[in-house]
Write an enzyme that holds these catalytic residues in place. Structure first.
Site, PDB file in Angstrom:
ATOM      1  N   ASP A  41      56.146 -65.041-109.169  1.00 30.07           N
ATOM      2  CA  ASP A  41      56.775 -65.402-109.104  1.00 30.07           C
ATOM      3  C   ASP A  41      56.364 -66.697-109.900  1.00 30.07           C
ATOM      4  O   ASP A  41      54.492 -67.174-110.123  1.00 30.07           O
ATOM      5  CB  ASP A  41      56.282 -66.957-107.690  1.00 30.07           C
ATOM      6  N   ASP A  67      55.762 -64.809-115.496  1.00 30.23           N
ATOM      7  CA  ASP A  67      57.342 -64.575-115.809  1.00 30.23           C
ATOM      8  C   ASP A  67      57.593 -63.674-115.304  1.00 30.23           C
ATOM      9  O   ASP A  67      56.908 -62.675-116.618  1.00 30.23           O
ATOM     10  CB  ASP A  67      57.158 -65.604-116.953  1.00 30.23           C
ATOM     11  N   ALA A  90      64.050 -63.169-107.545  1.00 32.16           N
ATOM     12  CA  ALA A  90      63.930 -64.198-108.684  1.00 32.16           C
ATOM     13  C   ALA A  90      64.956 -64.584-109.981  1.00 32.16           C
ATOM     14  O   ALA A  90      65.452 -63.254-110.578  1.00 32.16           O
ATOM     15  CB  ALA A  90      62.627 -63.798-109.495  1.00 32.16           C
ATOM     16  N   THR A 108      66.418 -65.968-117.799  1.00 28.95           N
ATOM     17  CA  THR A 108      65.753 -65.463-116.571  1.00 28.95           C
ATOM     18  C   THR A 108      66.180 -63.900-116.015  1.00 28.95           C
ATOM     19  O   THR A 108      66.361 -63.721-115.067  1.00 28.95           O
ATOM     20  CB  THR A 108      64.826 -66.361-115.249  1.00 28.95           C
ATOM     21  N   THR A 136      75.113 -61.868-105.641  1.00 27.23           N
ATOM     22  CA  THR A 136      75.769 -63.368-104.664  1.00 27.23           C
ATOM     23  C   THR A 136      76.921 -63.381-104.847  1.00 27.23           C
ATOM     24  O   THR A 136      77.494 -62.702-105.700  1.00 27.23           O
ATOM     25  CB  THR A 136      74.935 -64.620-105.362  1.00 27.23           C
ATOM     26  N   ASP A 137      77.268 -63.618-104.237  1.00 27.63           N
ATOM     27  CA  ASP A 137      79.490 -63.592-103.227  1.00 27.63           C
ATOM     28  C   ASP A 137      80.092 -64.227-104.866  1.00 27.63           C
ATOM     29  O   ASP A 137      80.919 -64.147-105.336  1.00 27.63           O
ATOM     30  CB  ASP A 137      79.680 -63.507-102.306  1.00 27.63           C
ATOM     31  N   GLU A 138      79.538 -65.117-105.391  1.00 26.09           N
ATOM     32  CA  GLU A 138      79.728 -65.283-106.638  1.00 26.09           C
ATOM     33  C   GLU A 138      80.506 -64.915-107.714  1.00 26.09           C
ATOM     34  O   GLU A 138      81.380 -65.816-108.358  1.00 26.09           O
ATOM     35  CB  GLU A 138      78.594 -67.064-107.332  1.00 26.09           C
ATOM     36  N   TYR A 161      76.234 -69.837-114.319  1.00 30.36           N
ATOM     37  CA  TYR A 161      75.350 -69.169-113.004  1.00 30.36           C
ATOM     38  C   TYR A 161      76.161 -67.650-112.537  1.00 30.36           C
ATOM     39  O   TYR A 161      74.910 -66.455-112.924  1.00 30.36           O
ATOM     40  CB  TYR A 161      75.223 -69.809-111.518  1.00 30.36           C
ATOM     41  N   ASN A 190      76.594 -68.132 -98.999  1.00 37.15           N
ATOM     42  CA  ASN A 190      75.695 -69.651 -99.636  1.00 37.15           C
ATOM     43  C   ASN A 190      74.785 -69.027 -97.988  1.00 37.15           C
ATOM     44  O   ASN A 190      75.082 -69.201 -96.954  1.00 37.15           O
ATOM     45  CB  ASN A 190      76.437 -70.704 -99.317  1.00 37.15           C
TER      46      ASN A 190
HETATM   47  P1  NAD Z   1      65.765 -70.304-105.592  1.00 37.79           P
HETATM   48  O1  NAD Z   1      66.097 -70.885-106.708  1.00 37.79           O
HETATM   49  O2  NAD Z   1      64.898 -70.654-104.248  1.00 37.79           O
HETATM   50  O3  NAD Z   1      63.738 -69.728-105.810  1.00 37.79           O
HETATM   51  C1  NAD Z   1      63.941 -68.824-107.080  1.00 37.79           C
HETATM   52  C2  NAD Z   1      62.714 -68.085-107.247  1.00 37.79           C
HETATM   53  O4  NAD Z   1      62.741 -67.591-108.111  1.00 37.79           O
HETATM   54  C3  NAD Z   1      61.808 -69.972-107.527  1.00 37.79           C
HETATM   55  O5  NAD Z   1      60.632 -69.617-106.691  1.00 37.79           O
HETATM   56  C4  NAD Z   1      61.148 -69.651-109.201  1.00 37.79           C
HETATM   57  O6  NAD Z   1      59.517 -70.527-109.519  1.00 37.79           O
HETATM   58  C5  NAD Z   1      61.141 -68.248-109.092  1.00 37.79           C
HETATM   59  N1  NAD Z   1      61.525 -68.144-110.324  1.00 37.79           N
HETATM   60  C6  NAD Z   1      62.753 -68.762-111.272  1.00 37.79           C
HETATM   61  N2  NAD Z   1      62.887 -68.009-111.783  1.00 37.79           N
HETATM   62  C7  NAD Z   1      61.575 -67.123-112.259  1.00 37.79           C
HETATM   63  C8  NAD Z   1      61.180 -66.315-113.944  1.00 37.79           C
HETATM   64  N3  NAD Z   1      61.035 -66.619-114.757  1.00 37.79           N
HETATM   65  N4  NAD Z   1      60.057 -65.327-113.402  1.00 37.79           N
HETATM   66  C9  NAD Z   1      59.123 -65.410-111.664  1.00 37.79           C
HETATM   67  N5  NAD Z   1      59.879 -65.853-111.251  1.00 37.79           N
HETATM   68  C10 NAD Z   1      60.964 -66.945-111.318  1.00 37.79           C
HETATM   69  O7  NAD Z   1      66.173 -69.323-105.334  1.00 37.79           O
HETATM   70  P2  NAD Z   1      67.063 -68.835-103.904  1.00 37.79           P
HETATM   71  O8  NAD Z   1      68.379 -69.542-103.408  1.00 37.79           O
HETATM   72  O9  NAD Z   1      66.221 -68.657-103.329  1.00 37.79           O
HETATM   73  O10 NAD Z   1      67.554 -67.506-104.410  1.00 37.79           O
HETATM   74  C11 NAD Z   1      66.878 -66.484-104.040  1.00 37.79           C
HETATM   75  C12 NAD Z   1      67.747 -64.800-105.113  1.00 37.79           C
HETATM   76  O11 NAD Z   1      68.943 -64.906-103.670  1.00 37.79           O
HETATM   77  C13 NAD Z   1      68.255 -65.573-106.282  1.00 37.79           C
HETATM   78  O12 NAD Z   1      68.843 -64.386-106.996  1.00 37.79           O
HETATM   79  C14 NAD Z   1      70.028 -65.584-105.902  1.00 37.79           C
HETATM   80  O13 NAD Z   1      70.271 -65.797-107.292  1.00 37.79           O
HETATM   81  C15 NAD Z   1      70.499 -65.669-104.958  1.00 37.79           C
HETATM   82  N6  NAD Z   1      70.978 -65.501-103.390  1.00 37.79           N
HETATM   83  C16 NAD Z   1      71.214 -67.050-103.592  1.00 37.79           C
HETATM   84  C17 NAD Z   1      72.203 -67.430-102.974  1.00 37.79           C
HETATM   85  C18 NAD Z   1      71.688 -69.107-101.992  1.00 37.79           C
HETATM   86  O14 NAD Z   1      72.960 -69.597-101.363  1.00 37.79           O
HETATM   87  N7  NAD Z   1      70.663 -69.672-102.551  1.00 37.79           N
HETATM   88  C19 NAD Z   1      72.929 -66.847-102.118  1.00 37.79           C
HETATM   89  C20 NAD Z   1      73.128 -65.616-102.407  1.00 37.79           C
HETATM   90  C21 NAD Z   1      72.368 -64.546-103.464  1.00 37.79           C
HETATM   91  P1  TYD Z   2      75.848 -75.288-103.554  1.00 40.02           P
HETATM   92  O1  TYD Z   2      74.857 -75.841-102.177  1.00 40.02           O
HETATM   93  O2  TYD Z   2      75.224 -75.933-105.140  1.00 40.02           O
HETATM   94  O3  TYD Z   2      76.297 -74.140-103.651  1.00 40.02           O
HETATM   95  P2  TYD Z   2      77.074 -73.564-104.305  1.00 40.02           P
HETATM   96  O4  TYD Z   2      77.786 -74.127-105.648  1.00 40.02           O
HETATM   97  O5  TYD Z   2      76.303 -71.857-104.764  1.00 40.02           O
HETATM   98  O6  TYD Z   2      78.460 -72.570-103.238  1.00 40.02           O
HETATM   99  O7  TYD Z   2      77.412 -76.159-103.572  1.00 40.02           O
HETATM  100  C1  TYD Z   2      77.814 -75.892-101.700  1.00 40.02           C
HETATM  101  C2  TYD Z   2      79.310 -76.408-102.210  1.00 40.02           C
HETATM  102  O8  TYD Z   2      78.682 -78.460-101.880  1.00 40.02           O
HETATM  103  C3  TYD Z   2      80.110 -76.606-103.366  1.00 40.02           C
HETATM  104  O9  TYD Z   2      81.741 -76.444-103.112  1.00 40.02           O
HETATM  105  C4  TYD Z   2      79.922 -77.453-104.391  1.00 40.02           C
HETATM  106  C5  TYD Z   2      79.349 -78.733-102.931  1.00 40.02           C
HETATM  107  N1  TYD Z   2      78.701 -79.766-103.382  1.00 40.02           N
HETATM  108  C6  TYD Z   2      79.027 -80.735-103.333  1.00 40.02           C
HETATM  109  O10 TYD Z   2      79.862 -81.358-102.848  1.00 40.02           O
HETATM  110  N2  TYD Z   2      78.047 -81.989-103.297  1.00 40.02           N
HETATM  111  C7  TYD Z   2      76.409 -81.968-104.131  1.00 40.02           C
HETATM  112  O11 TYD Z   2      75.903 -82.663-103.932  1.00 40.02           O
HETATM  113  C8  TYD Z   2      76.690 -79.999-103.970  1.00 40.02           C
HETATM  114  C9  TYD Z   2      75.141 -79.985-104.642  1.00 40.02           C
HETATM  115  C10 TYD Z   2      77.336 -79.611-103.542  1.00 40.02           C
END
Ligand code: NAD
Ligand code: TYD
Length: 355
Positions: A41, A67, A90, A108, A136-138, A161, A190
């Site tokens: 990381d 990185d 990451a 990244t 992600t489902d996105e 994204y 999410n």
């Molecule tokens: P986050 O942003 O909290 O963490 C990302 C981590 O990756 C951080 O520790 C950061 O330092 C590291 N990182 C970023 N760029 C890097 C690089 N170039 N080299 C090495 N390390 C690097 O993200 P998260 O929410 O924990 O998501 C983790 C994974 O799960 C991602 O791939 C994301 O697309 C996926 N995901 C997230 C969600 C969600 O709801 N958060 C849902 C589905 C999938």
């Molecule tokens: P977010 O947590 O950013 O996740 P994602 O965009 O990956 O789904 O946002 C969740 C939902 O909440 C999304 O529909 C955008 C909305 N949102 C707000 O209405 N206000 C906010 O300040 C943020 C960060 C998100």
């Protein structure tokens, strides 16, 4: 062919200092004491070593600050350690930041993933080795009121994204097809829970309620997301890593859809109770703001394949998960305050001032 647990000795987890990654690292370090877990990381704004303070001294754990866009470093790590398995988390993960700076997401999420695939491919010697890509489902785009994403839903990413994650998923499949390396992909809805950076909706609202600041709701608050407790996602990753079929995709979801405004109202209720405030206090902070550009209306996951073939299912209800999440943020003020006092202030002003 499912992957036999006994082969897995050296596991590389990327992004293990982030939100989901830290929960995955914790699960693997604690549950598989005969494995060695390497966490690569580079500690961006979202990476935080204090997320792992309970496991960082474990004998089966090593942190590597680096990185994934650095191909020389990545190659060297794979040559030195000959990882049996890679769990790749990451990423740049926040949609609003991707709207501000798409190139960081290409660097990244796309180039970093391809660097890892190249290094994995060069060092692919043992048939049990596995590259597991977390997505992600996105990538499937946006739904109307009806229907669910299934594994065969065509990709239709709508934000920078999701376009970068879709691209990385395509590269993982292309490497499987072209170079025959063993890969698995999962696409999750999410996540919420402890350690989530307060740029995402739920921790942002918890943080703002705590400070008596407005709760910014994009547009009319009618957008729908499916929410899964992060520990249930980490459990799904564990199940898929050990039992999933190579070359396949698994959707992960919580069957827990909420309109943003209803979710924030529920969160306000939980916060009022936890803070001992009069009912309705937090709701007064709700403020409608200009919508996110290109805001996806609805995400909803059909996780039948995962539940029926591998037996995973969510274990934490939304009420329970929200309660645990709020408790965690209230008990970890130092963690939150350290973030809020740093670069976050500039980010917040840029996103929300005059919105
Ligand atoms: P986050 O942003 O909290 O963490 C990302 C981590 O990756 C951080 O520790 C950061 O330092 C590291 N990182 C970023 N760029 C890097 C690089 N170039 N080299 C090495 N390390 C690097 O993200 P998260 O929410 O924990 O998501 C983790 C994974 O799960 C991602 O791939 C994301 O697309 C996926 N995901 C997230 C969600 C969600 O709801 N958060 C849902 C589905 C999938
Ligand atoms: P977010 O947590 O950013 O996740 P994602 O965009 O990956 O789904 O946002 C969740 C939902 O909440 C999304 O529909 C955008 C909305 N949102 C707000 O209405 N206000 C906010 O300040 C943020 C960060 C998100």
């Amino acid at each position: 062919m499912p992957y036999a647990q006994s082969f897995m000795k050296k596991i590389l987890i990327t992004g293990g200092a982030g939100f989901i990654g830290s929960h995955v690292v914790r699960l693997f370090v604690n549950q598989y004491t005969d494995y060695h877990i390497y966490n690569l990381d580079c500690l961006t704004y979202a990476g935080n070593l204090s997320n792992l303070s309970d496991v960082d001294q474990a004998p089966n754990y090593t942190f590597i600050k680096g990185d994934i866009t650095d191909a020389v470093l990545v190659d060297k790590l794979f040559e030195t350690h000959q990882f049996d398995g890679v769990i790749h988390l990451a990423a740049e993960s926040h949609v609003d930041r991707s709207i501000q700076n798409p190139l960081a997401f290409v660097q990244t999420n796309v180039i970093g993933t391809v660097n890892l695939l190249n290094a994995f491919r060069k060092n692919f010697k043992k048939p049990h080795q596995l590259f597991y890509h977390i997505s992600t489902d996105e990538v499937y785009g946006s739904l109307d009121e009806g229907g669910f994403f299934v594994e065969t839903t065509p990709y239709d990413p709508q934000s920078p994204y999701s376009a970068s994650k879709a691209s990385s998923d395509h590269f993982v499949r292309a490497y499987h097809n072209t170079y025959k390396i063993p890969v698995i992909i999962s696409n999750c809805s999410n996540n919420y829970g402890p350690n989530q950076f307060p740029e995402k909706l739920i921790p942002l609202c918890i943080s703002n309620i705590r400070q008596g600041k407005p709760l910014p709701i994009y547009g009319k608050g009618e957008n729908v997301r499916d929410w899964l407790y992060v520990v249930d996602h980490a459990r799904a990753i564990n199940t898929i890593f050990h039992q999933g079929n190579v070359g396949e995709t698994y959707n992960i979801g919580g069957l827990n859809e909420w309109q943003n405004i209803d979710l924030v109202r529920l969160l306000c209720k939980v916060m009022d109770e936890k803070l001992g405030q009069a009912a309705g206090t937090s709701e007064k902070l709700i403020t409608y703001v200009t919508d996110r550009a290109g805001h996806d209306l609805r995400y909803a996951i059909d996780a039948t394949k995962l539940t029926t073939t591998l037996g995973w299912k969510p274990t934490v209800t939304f009420e329970e998960g929200l309660s645990k999440t709020v408790d965690w943020y209230l008990a970890n003020e130092l963690w939150l305050n350290q973030i809020l006092s740093g670069e976050y202030q500039n980010y917040y002003a840029q996103q929300y001032q005059n919105r």
